[in-house]
Design a protein around this motif. Sequence first.
Motif, PDB file in Angstrom:
ATOM      1  N   GLU A  57       0.805  -1.211   0.000  1.00 15.04           N
ATOM      2  CA  GLU A  57       0.000   0.000   0.000  1.00 15.04           C
ATOM      3  C   GLU A  57       0.837   1.259   0.000  1.00 15.04           C
ATOM      4  O   GLU A  57       0.369   2.323  -0.381  1.00 15.04           O
ATOM      5  N   ARG A  58       2.098   1.145   0.446  1.00  9.06           N
ATOM      6  CA  ARG A  58       2.946   2.318   0.527  1.00  9.06           C
ATOM      7  C   ARG A  58       3.912   2.414  -0.657  1.00  9.06           C
ATOM      8  O   ARG A  58       4.842   3.194  -0.629  1.00  9.06           O
ATOM      9  N   ASP A  59       3.685   1.598  -1.681  1.00 16.01           N
ATOM     10  CA  ASP A  59       4.543   1.674  -2.843  1.00 16.01           C
ATOM     11  C   ASP A  59       4.246   2.946  -3.623  1.00 16.01           C
ATOM     12  O   ASP A  59       3.216   3.585  -3.434  1.00 16.01           O
ATOM     13  N   TYR A  60       5.130   3.276  -4.561  1.00 14.69           N
ATOM     14  CA  TYR A  60       5.054   4.537  -5.289  1.00 14.69           C
ATOM     15  C   TYR A  60       4.768   4.291  -6.756  1.00 14.69           C
ATOM     16  O   TYR A  60       4.894   3.182  -7.270  1.00 14.69           O
ATOM     17  N   LEU A  61       4.380   5.346  -7.444  1.00 18.12           N
ATOM     18  CA  LEU A  61       4.080   5.249  -8.853  1.00 18.12           C
ATOM     19  C   LEU A  61       5.336   5.022  -9.678  1.00 18.12           C
ATOM     20  O   LEU A  61       5.267   4.610 -10.824  1.00 18.12           O
ATOM     21  N   LEU A  62       6.505   5.303  -9.131  1.00 18.03           N
ATOM     22  CA  LEU A  62       7.762   5.182  -9.845  1.00 18.03           C
ATOM     23  C   LEU A  62       8.634   4.149  -9.145  1.00 18.03           C
ATOM     24  O   LEU A  62       8.606   4.025  -7.929  1.00 18.03           O
ATOM     25  N   ARG A 313      -6.848   0.978  -3.623  1.00 17.51           N
ATOM     26  CA  ARG A 313      -7.040   0.769  -2.194  1.00 17.51           C
ATOM     27  C   ARG A 313      -6.647   1.973  -1.348  1.00 17.51           C
ATOM     28  O   ARG A 313      -7.272   2.233  -0.308  1.00 17.51           O
ATOM     29  N   THR A 314      -5.628   2.696  -1.772  1.00 16.90           N
ATOM     30  CA  THR A 314      -5.068   3.738  -0.909  1.00 16.90           C
ATOM     31  C   THR A 314      -5.370   5.157  -1.368  1.00 16.90           C
ATOM     32  O   THR A 314      -5.030   6.098  -0.682  1.00 16.90           O
ATOM     33  N   GLY A 315      -5.999   5.337  -2.538  1.00 17.93           N
ATOM     34  CA  GLY A 315      -6.180   6.686  -3.070  1.00 17.93           C
ATOM     35  C   GLY A 315      -7.480   7.360  -2.686  1.00 17.93           C
ATOM     36  O   GLY A 315      -7.801   8.430  -3.210  1.00 17.93           O
ATOM     37  N   TRP A 316      -8.245   6.767  -1.778  1.00 19.12           N
ATOM     38  CA  TRP A 316      -9.575   7.288  -1.470  1.00 19.12           C
ATOM     39  C   TRP A 316      -9.591   8.253  -0.285  1.00 19.12           C
ATOM     40  O   TRP A 316     -10.392   9.195  -0.267  1.00 19.12           O
ATOM     41  N   GLU A 317      -8.756   8.002   0.675  1.00 18.20           N
ATOM     42  CA  GLU A 317      -8.778   8.818   1.900  1.00 18.20           C
ATOM     43  C   GLU A 317      -8.655  10.316   1.624  1.00 18.20           C
ATOM     44  O   GLU A 317      -9.485  11.105   2.105  1.00 18.20           O
ATOM     45  N   PRO A 318      -7.652  10.774   0.847  1.00 17.30           N
ATOM     46  CA  PRO A 318      -7.513  12.219   0.664  1.00 17.30           C
ATOM     47  C   PRO A 318      -8.649  12.844  -0.128  1.00 17.30           C
ATOM     48  O   PRO A 318      -9.123  13.935   0.228  1.00 17.30           O
ATOM     49  N   VAL A 319      -9.120  12.181  -1.201  1.00 16.24           N
ATOM     50  CA  VAL A 319     -10.143  12.819  -2.030  1.00 16.24           C
ATOM     51  C   VAL A 319     -11.507  12.830  -1.339  1.00 16.24           C
ATOM     52  O   VAL A 319     -12.289  13.777  -1.506  1.00 16.24           O
ATOM     53  N   ILE A 320     -11.804  11.805  -0.547  1.00 16.43           N
ATOM     54  CA  ILE A 320     -13.079  11.795   0.181  1.00 16.43           C
ATOM     55  C   ILE A 320     -13.054  12.850   1.292  1.00 16.43           C
ATOM     56  O   ILE A 320     -14.025  13.605   1.478  1.00 16.43           O
ATOM     57  N   THR A 321     -11.941  12.915   2.033  1.00 16.94           N
ATOM     58  CA  THR A 321     -11.819  13.937   3.077  1.00 16.94           C
ATOM     59  C   THR A 321     -11.903  15.335   2.481  1.00 16.94           C
ATOM     60  O   THR A 321     -12.564  16.227   3.029  1.00 16.94           O
ATOM     61  N   ALA A 322     -11.246  15.528   1.334  1.00 17.94           N
ATOM     62  CA  ALA A 322     -11.275  16.839   0.676  1.00 17.94           C
ATOM     63  C   ALA A 322     -12.686  17.193   0.235  1.00 17.94           C
ATOM     64  O   ALA A 322     -13.110  18.356   0.340  1.00 17.94           O
ATOM     65  N   MET A 323     -13.437  16.219  -0.261  1.00 16.26           N
ATOM     66  CA  MET A 323     -14.801  16.480  -0.691  1.00 16.26           C
ATOM     67  C   MET A 323     -15.687  16.912   0.470  1.00 16.26           C
ATOM     68  O   MET A 323     -16.509  17.822   0.340  1.00 16.26           O
ATOM     69  N   VAL A 324     -15.498  16.302   1.629  1.00 16.69           N
ATOM     70  CA  VAL A 324     -16.276  16.689   2.812  1.00 16.69           C
ATOM     71  C   VAL A 324     -15.913  18.110   3.247  1.00 16.69           C
ATOM     72  O   VAL A 324     -16.797  18.931   3.565  1.00 16.69           O
ATOM     73  N   ILE A 325     -14.608  18.436   3.238  1.00 16.77           N
ATOM     74  CA  ILE A 325     -14.170  19.788   3.612  1.00 16.77           C
ATOM     75  C   ILE A 325     -14.756  20.824   2.659  1.00 16.77           C
ATOM     76  O   ILE A 325     -15.256  21.882   3.086  1.00 16.77           O
ATOM     77  N   LEU A 458       2.943  19.746   5.196  1.00 19.65           N
ATOM     78  CA  LEU A 458       2.203  18.520   4.900  1.00 19.65           C
ATOM     79  C   LEU A 458       2.972  17.595   3.963  1.00 19.65           C
ATOM     80  O   LEU A 458       3.030  16.375   4.187  1.00 19.65           O
ATOM     81  N   ILE A 459       3.583  18.148   2.903  1.00 22.80           N
ATOM     82  CA  ILE A 459       4.256  17.304   1.908  1.00 22.80           C
ATOM     83  C   ILE A 459       5.460  16.601   2.516  1.00 22.80           C
ATOM     84  O   ILE A 459       5.686  15.408   2.288  1.00 22.80           O
ATOM     85  N   HIS A 460       6.240  17.329   3.310  1.00 19.65           N
ATOM     86  CA  HIS A 460       7.387  16.680   3.966  1.00 19.65           C
ATOM     87  C   HIS A 460       6.924  15.654   5.000  1.00 19.65           C
ATOM     88  O   HIS A 460       7.579  14.622   5.194  1.00 19.65           O
ATOM     89  N   LEU A 461       5.806  15.917   5.665  1.00 17.94           N
ATOM     90  CA  LEU A 461       5.272  14.947   6.623  1.00 17.94           C
ATOM     91  C   LEU A 461       4.820  13.675   5.913  1.00 17.94           C
ATOM     92  O   LEU A 461       5.096  12.559   6.376  1.00 17.94           O
ATOM     93  N   LEU A 462       4.139  13.829   4.781  1.00 21.75           N
ATOM     94  CA  LEU A 462       3.706  12.667   4.010  1.00 21.75           C
ATOM     95  C   LEU A 462       4.901  11.857   3.505  1.00 21.75           C
ATOM     96  O   LEU A 462       4.895  10.627   3.544  1.00 21.75           O
ATOM     97  N   TRP A 463       5.929  12.577   3.024  1.00 21.27           N
ATOM     98  CA  TRP A 463       7.116  11.885   2.515  1.00 21.27           C
ATOM     99  C   TRP A 463       7.825  11.128   3.638  1.00 21.27           C
ATOM    100  O   TRP A 463       8.314  10.021   3.426  1.00 21.27           O
ATOM    101  N   ARG A 464       7.864  11.738   4.820  1.00 25.90           N
ATOM    102  CA  ARG A 464       8.487  11.069   5.963  1.00 25.90           C
ATOM    103  C   ARG A 464       7.719   9.804   6.333  1.00 25.90           C
ATOM    104  O   ARG A 464       8.306   8.813   6.761  1.00 25.90           O
ATOM    105  N   LYS A 465       6.408   9.816   6.163  1.00 27.16           N
ATOM    106  CA  LYS A 465       5.583   8.644   6.457  1.00 27.16           C
ATOM    107  C   LYS A 465       5.498   7.692   5.267  1.00 27.16           C
ATOM    108  O   LYS A 465       4.697   6.755   5.275  1.00 27.16           O
ATOM    109  N   GLN A 466       6.316   7.960   4.216  1.00 23.02           N
ATOM    110  CA  GLN A 466       6.404   7.114   3.030  1.00 23.02           C
ATOM    111  C   GLN A 466       5.078   7.041   2.277  1.00 23.02           C
ATOM    112  O   GLN A 466       4.691   5.988   1.743  1.00 23.02           O
ATOM    113  N   LYS A 467       4.389   8.172   2.202  1.00 23.01           N
ATOM    114  CA  LYS A 467       3.189   8.292   1.385  1.00 23.01           C
ATOM    115  C   LYS A 467       3.492   9.264   0.243  1.00 23.01           C
ATOM    116  O   LYS A 467       4.135  10.285   0.449  1.00 23.01           O
ATOM    117  N   ASP A 468       3.021   8.937  -0.953  1.00 21.43           N
ATOM    118  CA  ASP A 468       3.336   9.737  -2.127  1.00 21.43           C
ATOM    119  C   ASP A 468       2.584  11.062  -2.079  1.00 21.43           C
ATOM    120  O   ASP A 468       1.350  11.087  -2.147  1.00 21.43           O
TER     121      ASP A 468
END
Length: 507
Positions: A57-62, A313-325, A458-468
């Motif tokens: 789940e934490r793999d990258y597009l590249l 599997r992993t691409g839903w959390e940000p877009v659903i949260t963003a839609m609610v906001i 946020l971007i550096h935090l995501l990268w530190r947590k190994q999320k793209d």
Amino acid sequence: MFVLEVEDNIAAPSQFPGNTEQQHTPATSHSHLNGSSTPVRSNGNLSSINKPRVYTERDYLLPSMLYRSSSLSRSSTEKDTNVPGPPSETICSMVLQILLPFLLAGLGTVSAGILLDFVQNWEVFLEVSEIFILVPAVLGMKGNLEMTLASRLSTAVNTGKMETTREKWTLIVGNLSLKQLQATVLGLLASLVAMLLGWMAEGTMPLNHIILLCSTSLFTAFITSLLQGILMVGVIMGSKRLGINPDNVATPMAASFGDLITLALLACSSQWFYCFMDTYPYVLYLVDLVLLCLIPLWINIASKHPATHILLRTGWEPVITAMVISSVGGLILEKTVSYPNLAGILPYAPVMNGIGGNLVSIQSSRISTNLHFTFSPGEVPVDRAGCFNPCRTFFGSGANHRSAKVLLFLVIPGQLIFILAIHLMKGAHTLPSALFTFLFIFASLIQVSSLLLIADCLIHLLWRKQKDPDSYAIPYLTALGDLFGTSLLALAFLLLWCAGDSGIIQV
């Protein structure tokens, strides 16, 4: 933990005399999935080892070979000289590349604001006021999907992942199918959230209004996602051919006339479905059924590419949260326009929200590309390892510091142009008052500076947590831009009303 196994062919280099390409091929390949490395050494003959590779789940597009380790963690003899560095650019070239897409995006949001001001008196908007809640949600959802697609493909182009025809089209088709799936699901969810917020505000929600909201949201999300996704691929491929950094142009071009097209389709489809609601209600049910039945097709196509399979599997959390906001911002907009003294907010809301989202998406894409080039997943620069310091976002000598200052500087002249354009398009009989201009630009500066600070953290935090960051950051940032922009704009109009200023000057 969701895993996917595929065959990974790792070829060892051969030492043929005079073959410079083979001589520069790295002798080892490292897996970044579990932190271990498996060296593959050459014995002087061309050989290959087939080894099953586990994608998590934490793999990258590249692939991992395109990620560079920090210079602080490697010696000079370990550095990979084959991987090119980030595209170098001067401030002048950066401004020139950003300026035209920024102005086009701004004119698109201005047109969307004028259109929203026009359609607010249509029968469907008067009878089904919950559509106002849908406006920021659908516009924000469209922007999130387009910008995450643009950011992912821009990173792939910059890191050389789309050089061969097979690589390019596999990545494009997989991402477009994933985007259609996300648009369909999020369109349905956006209508349900609008229904819930409308019911909480009004205390009632007729069934025919629920069906109308679902049909309008699904139809608008599906059609605009398909058209603009194809356009976005063309923009990125064209940028590559022209030698322009896609990070500077792709995300604002994704939103240039996207807001106008999306809002026009939302207004027209809602009015069209409203006309059929009483006489031919089965049309609305049929539209919903057809679009929902296409979901298995998009899943099947997207699952054929390992990267998009992971994002299923992993691409839903940000877009659903963003839609609610964004929907919360829509509720604020609906309540604001219900007061006659504050109804003038409508033409300016898409401009405020759109410009903030466009600028922060550029910075997000640039920071993400730089991290993909320079650091391994989970590894961040030394100055980002400790507590977050807001001053580091704007003050420094790095390319991202310069771009943050350039983007913030563009707010003042850009918003002045867009405010004047709104008044010219409304008939050129009025000009914005000095107090309104000051409050609008001040609110925009607060919004953009806040978003740039949040993006840096946020971007550096995501990268530190190994999320793209390409898949996670932009949805959160653009949704916060909608919420901040609508709230600050409503506050500005409230202050104008308290000061007795209408916000316009007759000429």
